[in-house]
Design a protein around this motif. Sequence first.
Motif, mmCIF file in Angstrom:
data_model
loop_
_atom_site.group_PDB
_atom_site.id
_atom_site.type_symbol
_atom_site.label_atom_id
_atom_site.label_comp_id
_atom_site.label_asym_id
_atom_site.label_seq_id
_atom_site.Cartn_x
_atom_site.Cartn_y
_atom_site.Cartn_z
ATOM 1 N N LEU A 196 0.833 -1.207 0.000
ATOM 2 C CA LEU A 196 0.000 0.000 0.000
ATOM 3 C C LEU A 196 0.866 1.254 0.000
ATOM 4 O O LEU A 196 0.603 2.200 -0.750
ATOM 5 C CB LEU A 196 -0.920 0.005 1.220
ATOM 6 N N LEU A 197 1.897 1.271 0.834
ATOM 7 C CA LEU A 197 2.778 2.428 0.884
ATOM 8 C C LEU A 197 3.583 2.566 -0.409
ATOM 9 O O LEU A 197 3.807 3.686 -0.889
ATOM 10 C CB LEU A 197 3.713 2.337 2.092
ATOM 11 N N ALA A 198 4.005 1.448 -0.978
ATOM 12 C CA ALA A 198 4.794 1.489 -2.219
ATOM 13 C C ALA A 198 3.987 2.097 -3.365
ATOM 14 O O ALA A 198 4.559 2.750 -4.247
ATOM 15 C CB ALA A 198 5.277 0.092 -2.592
ATOM 16 N N GLU A 199 2.666 1.938 -3.330
ATOM 17 C CA GLU A 199 1.832 2.554 -4.374
ATOM 18 C C GLU A 199 1.923 4.077 -4.328
ATOM 19 O O GLU A 199 1.665 4.749 -5.328
ATOM 20 C CB GLU A 199 0.379 2.109 -4.222
ATOM 21 N N PHE A 200 2.282 4.623 -3.179
ATOM 22 C CA PHE A 200 2.469 6.065 -3.024
ATOM 23 C C PHE A 200 3.958 6.431 -3.006
ATOM 24 O O PHE A 200 4.340 7.517 -2.600
ATOM 25 C CB PHE A 200 1.807 6.555 -1.730
ATOM 26 N N ASN A 201 4.795 5.488 -3.426
ATOM 27 C CA ASN A 201 6.242 5.660 -3.471
ATOM 28 C C ASN A 201 6.838 5.931 -2.088
ATOM 29 O O ASN A 201 7.767 6.705 -1.944
ATOM 30 C CB ASN A 201 6.638 6.760 -4.463
ATOM 31 N N ILE A 202 6.251 5.282 -1.068
ATOM 32 C CA ILE A 202 6.765 5.360 0.294
ATOM 33 C C ILE A 202 7.320 3.979 0.610
ATOM 34 O O ILE A 202 6.608 2.982 0.511
ATOM 35 C CB ILE A 202 5.656 5.733 1.295
ATOM 36 N N HIS A 203 8.576 3.934 0.999
ATOM 37 C CA HIS A 203 9.234 2.655 1.237
ATOM 38 C C HIS A 203 9.798 2.612 2.639
ATOM 39 O O HIS A 203 10.333 3.602 3.131
ATOM 40 C CB HIS A 203 10.348 2.416 0.214
ATOM 41 N N GLY A 204 9.679 1.456 3.278
ATOM 42 C CA GLY A 204 10.287 1.234 4.585
ATOM 43 C C GLY A 204 11.780 1.180 4.405
ATOM 44 O O GLY A 204 12.297 0.257 3.779
ATOM 45 N N SER A 205 12.458 2.151 4.924
ATOM 46 C CA SER A 205 13.904 2.248 4.730
ATOM 47 C C SER A 205 14.635 1.266 5.626
ATOM 48 O O SER A 205 14.281 1.072 6.775
ATOM 49 C CB SER A 205 14.368 3.666 5.041
ATOM 50 N N GLY A 226 18.372 3.847 11.767
ATOM 51 C CA GLY A 226 17.795 5.053 12.336
ATOM 52 C C GLY A 226 16.506 5.502 11.672
ATOM 53 O O GLY A 226 15.879 6.456 12.119
ATOM 54 N N ARG A 227 16.092 4.852 10.614
ATOM 55 C CA ARG A 227 14.858 5.244 9.913
ATOM 56 C C ARG A 227 13.670 4.398 10.359
ATOM 57 O O ARG A 227 12.543 4.709 10.022
ATOM 58 C CB ARG A 227 15.040 5.139 8.396
ATOM 59 N N GLY A 228 13.902 3.308 11.069
ATOM 60 C CA GLY A 228 12.814 2.540 11.649
ATOM 61 C C GLY A 228 12.159 1.512 10.752
ATOM 62 O O GLY A 228 11.142 0.934 11.123
ATOM 63 N N GLY A 229 12.687 1.272 9.581
ATOM 64 C CA GLY A 229 12.126 0.247 8.700
ATOM 65 C C GLY A 229 10.661 0.505 8.378
ATOM 66 O O GLY A 229 10.230 1.654 8.232
ATOM 67 N N LEU A 230 9.892 -0.560 8.276
ATOM 68 C CA LEU A 230 8.479 -0.440 7.917
ATOM 69 C C LEU A 230 7.711 0.330 8.983
ATOM 70 O O LEU A 230 6.877 1.184 8.672
ATOM 71 C CB LEU A 230 7.871 -1.833 7.713
ATOM 72 N N SER A 231 8.011 0.060 10.239
ATOM 73 C CA SER A 231 7.348 0.761 11.327
ATOM 74 C C SER A 231 7.580 2.268 11.228
ATOM 75 O O SER A 231 6.649 3.065 11.378
ATOM 76 C CB SER A 231 7.845 0.239 12.673
#
Length: 126
Positions: free
Chosen positions: A62-71, A75-80
Amino acid sequence: NIRQTQKTDANDALAIVQASQLVDVQFINGKSVAQQELQSLLRMRELAVKQKIALQNQVRALLAEFNIHGSSVKGRGGLSGAVQRTLEDADNGFSMPFRDALHATWQACLLTINRIKAYDECLAQA
């Protein structure tokens, strides 16, 4: 030995009677209550793991459809972290119904992770 083709209670009873009259048939004992409990705990944990993976994959997609990726950057917190940043960013244009649905799905994922931990604790005590 007459082989029946239909699965019915009568045919099952007949098969049991025929098997009990054979001298070379060895019967096995059923599982103990403790063995059944352990097997049940393992099955519940296995299902929870599948559900966790499915929920995480859904949120990622769902996030990838908006070009948002769990880094995966430290320090970026991954998917969370990606979910939290998405929910906290008031300027990203997402509607409240979408935010609520994303939050609910993420909470379901977190609850499932906690269920897995609880199953692990039960298994450690078994």
